[in-house]
Design a protein around this motif. Structure first.
Motif, PDB file in Angstrom:
ATOM      1  N   GLU A  19      -0.299   2.569  -8.979  1.00  0.00           N
ATOM      2  CA  GLU A  19      -1.728   2.518  -8.621  1.00  0.00           C
ATOM      3  C   GLU A  19      -2.325   1.142  -8.927  1.00  0.00           C
ATOM      4  O   GLU A  19      -3.148   0.609  -8.190  1.00  0.00           O
ATOM      5  CB  GLU A  19      -2.459   3.580  -9.463  1.00  0.00           C
ATOM      6  CG  GLU A  19      -3.870   3.789  -9.063  1.00  0.00           C
ATOM      7  CD  GLU A  19      -4.041   5.139  -8.336  1.00  0.00           C
ATOM      8  OE1 GLU A  19      -5.113   5.706  -8.491  1.00  0.00           O
ATOM      9  OE2 GLU A  19      -3.102   5.601  -7.676  1.00  0.00           O
ATOM     10  N   ASP A  51       0.807  -1.226   0.000  1.00  0.00           N
ATOM     11  CA  ASP A  51       0.000   0.000   0.000  1.00  0.00           C
ATOM     12  C   ASP A  51       0.841   1.277   0.000  1.00  0.00           C
ATOM     13  O   ASP A  51       0.355   2.343   0.375  1.00  0.00           O
ATOM     14  CB  ASP A  51      -1.009  -0.011   1.164  1.00  0.00           C
ATOM     15  CG  ASP A  51      -0.347   0.086   2.526  1.00  0.00           C
ATOM     16  OD1 ASP A  51       0.887  -0.101   2.610  1.00  0.00           O
ATOM     17  OD2 ASP A  51      -1.066   0.354   3.513  1.00  0.00           O
ATOM     18  N   ARG A  52       2.116   1.138  -0.441  1.00  0.00           N
ATOM     19  CA  ARG A  52       2.879   2.371  -0.683  1.00  0.00           C
ATOM     20  C   ARG A  52       4.006   2.103  -1.675  1.00  0.00           C
ATOM     21  O   ARG A  52       4.468   0.968  -1.823  1.00  0.00           O
ATOM     22  CB  ARG A  52       3.451   2.951   0.618  1.00  0.00           C
ATOM     23  CG  ARG A  52       4.478   2.070   1.303  1.00  0.00           C
ATOM     24  CD  ARG A  52       5.111   2.796   2.491  1.00  0.00           C
ATOM     25  NE  ARG A  52       5.977   1.914   3.245  1.00  0.00           N
ATOM     26  CZ  ARG A  52       6.636   2.277   4.346  1.00  0.00           C
ATOM     27  NH1 ARG A  52       6.527   3.510   4.824  1.00  0.00           N
ATOM     28  NH2 ARG A  52       7.413   1.421   4.972  1.00  0.00           N
ATOM     29  N   SER A  90       7.081  -1.487   0.711  1.00  0.00           N
ATOM     30  CA  SER A  90       5.749  -1.585   0.088  1.00  0.00           C
ATOM     31  C   SER A  90       4.600  -1.477   1.073  1.00  0.00           C
ATOM     32  O   SER A  90       3.446  -1.463   0.639  1.00  0.00           O
ATOM     33  CB  SER A  90       5.596  -2.930  -0.651  1.00  0.00           C
ATOM     34  OG  SER A  90       6.438  -2.993  -1.762  1.00  0.00           O
ATOM     35  N   CYS A  91       4.869  -1.477   2.386  1.00  0.00           N
ATOM     36  CA  CYS A  91       3.783  -1.603   3.359  1.00  0.00           C
ATOM     37  C   CYS A  91       3.851  -0.525   4.432  1.00  0.00           C
ATOM     38  O   CYS A  91       4.878  -0.369   5.104  1.00  0.00           O
ATOM     39  CB  CYS A  91       3.835  -2.969   4.043  1.00  0.00           C
ATOM     40  SG  CYS A  91       3.725  -4.359   2.899  1.00  0.00           S
ATOM     41  N   SER A 115      -1.703  -1.769  -5.919  1.00  0.00           N
ATOM     42  CA  SER A 115      -1.837  -1.345  -4.521  1.00  0.00           C
ATOM     43  C   SER A 115      -3.156  -1.869  -3.989  1.00  0.00           C
ATOM     44  O   SER A 115      -4.164  -1.861  -4.692  1.00  0.00           O
ATOM     45  CB  SER A 115      -1.850   0.185  -4.419  1.00  0.00           C
ATOM     46  OG  SER A 115      -0.603   0.704  -4.806  1.00  0.00           O
TER      47      SER A 115
END
Ligand code: GUN
Ligand code: FE
Length: 426
Positions: free
Chosen positions: A160, A155-156, A200-201, A163
């Motif tokens: 797009e 979620d980062r 990524s989180c 995610s």
């Protein structure tokens, strides 16, 4: 009950092969090994025997780290280091798995090729997409192969198209858990909690996944200390963490549940201590570490410290699904380390690499990877007649299969006692 006769080779300990020439192996109706014998015990002499003649019978291979949605990229796109490689090649490819038809096509070939190469158990990253992840789990079930399947949380810092939210990943893992509780063939296929990696989180997602792993008693997999640029970035993203591993540990994602951490090329000091204390498994992926110019993991040091080690193909950072081929890199990279440290880190022997590929990796799935009593019968019948044209010893024949062989010598595959037929490719 089933009785097999062949040349039996396994590694109950990492220090030596156990070799039984023209031995017998008895499997019970639950698919577990009863025992191996050089003479068939009297109680079995009236039973039928499946005789594989002069072929080898070895434990099947276990791959503890690979990415199913990267399978199409195997063998291409290896001209960049990790972070630009992810952005340029990997994230765009994984984004395609919103399309379930595409997923069915790539994943069925992926599962087929694992079967072909004799990998009967694997710990697999899927993507953020719950439908495609379910398709992958179903393909393993249909094939009769063991797997831990991870819908990925991110979620980062991704596109797009790749995610998800904390709510989505938690719901996805819960749904897969409920589905596999019913349909997972007694835990043969299970979910695994899969935060992609720290960059990524967000904190919220990491906390939720740590809580979920504990609540559902699920294992965890992620990436750790793979590449220098990545490690520097994690320090910037998580300034309060004392090391990269601490950023997982803080959320209960570092050995609180059985945990796989791929790579660990730069793990030392405090991170190594923490892995030892929490018995976090290092998954060594040397093909990937070469292809992405990441570095060399100090595997001998981990083994000396009593940290568990297994091996992974890391498709598609790694180019080759074949675990015997990855074993070649395990040994060769350990020899480069040996040379670099003037002999301080002893290089790995073939029996040690074989142990990592079978019993050490298998331990994550229960009693798997050896022919000791009580172990699930996961095995391969190897017909190496084409490689064995002179008087090679049984150990030399296995060595030549690892270095010179491929799927063509694998004639029969067993998982949990069942002989598996060729899976369909869609
Ligand atoms: N770190 C985060 N994601 C990945 C991946 O897909 N492959 C590898 N090798 N490292 C990663
Ligand atoms: Fe990976």
């Amino acid at each position: 009950m089933k009785i097999y006769r062949a040349n039996l080779i396994d590694t109950p300990t990492k220090d030596a092969f156990r070799i039984i020439e023209h031995g017998y192996l008895v499997v019970d109706d639950q698919g577990r090994v009863v025992g191996v014998y050089d003479q068939l015990p009297a109680e079995y002499t009236n039973q039928p025997v499946t005789d594989y003649g002069d072929k080898l019978l070895i434990p099947a291979f276990n791959d503890l780290h690979l990415h199913a949605p990267q399978y199409r990229n195997s063998g291409i796109a290896m001209d960049l280091e990790l972070l630009p490689w992810l952005n340029t090649y990997t994230f765009p490819e994984e984004s395609k798995f919103s399309d379930t038809h595409y997923a069915q096509r790539v994943y069925s070939r992926f599962v087929h090729d694992l079967w072909k190469n004799g990998t009967m158990r694997s710990a697999v990253f899927a993507t953020i997409h719950p439908d495609a992840t379910r398709i992958l789990a179903d393909l393993f079930l249909k094939a009769g192969m063991g797997a831990m399947v991870g819908q990925v949380g991110m979620d980062r810092n991704g596109p797009e198209t790749l995610s998800n939210t904390t709510e989505e990943i938690v719901a996805g893992v819960r749904d897969l858990y409920a589905y596999l509780l019913k349909n997972g063939q007694d835990g043969l296929v299970r979910p695994i909690v899969t935060p992609r990696f720290v960059p990524s989180c967000t904190e919220g997602m990491m906390q939720a996944l740590g809580d979920l792993a504990k609540e559902l008693n699920l294992p965890v997999q992620s990436h750790l200390s793979e590449n220098r640029g990545e490690i520097t970035w994690v320090k910037e993203l998580e300034p309060q963490s004392t090391c990269y591993g601490d950023a997982y540990n803080h959320y209960g994602l570092f050995g609180q549940q059985p945990t796989l951490m791929a790579h660990c090329c730069y793990t030392d000091g405090e991170e190594m201590e923490l892995m030892k204390r929490n018995q976090v498994v290092v998954v060594h992926c040397p093909t990937s570490n070469c292809n992405l110019a990441s570095g060399m993991a100090p595997i001998r040091m981990f083994m000396n410290e009593g940290i568990p080690v297994a091996i992974g193909s890391d498709i598609s950072g790694g180019h080759d699904l074949s675990i015997p081929h990855v074993m070649q890199y395990v040994i060769q990279v350990s020899k480069l380390q040996y040379a670099r440290t003037q002999g301080q880190l002893q290089f790995l022997s073939l029996n040690e690499a074989f142990y990592l590929a079978t019993k050490a990796g298998g331990a994550f799935f229960g009693k798997v990877g050896s022919f000791e009593p009580g172990y699930e019968f996961d095995a391969l019948v190897i017909d190496d007649a084409d490689l064995n044209y002179d008087n090679y010893t049984l150990q030399q024949r296995l060595e030549r299969f690892v270095y010179l062989g491929d799927d063509r010598q694998i004639k029969v595959r067993f998982c949990r006692g069942k002989e598996l037929c060729e899976p369909v490719v869609y």
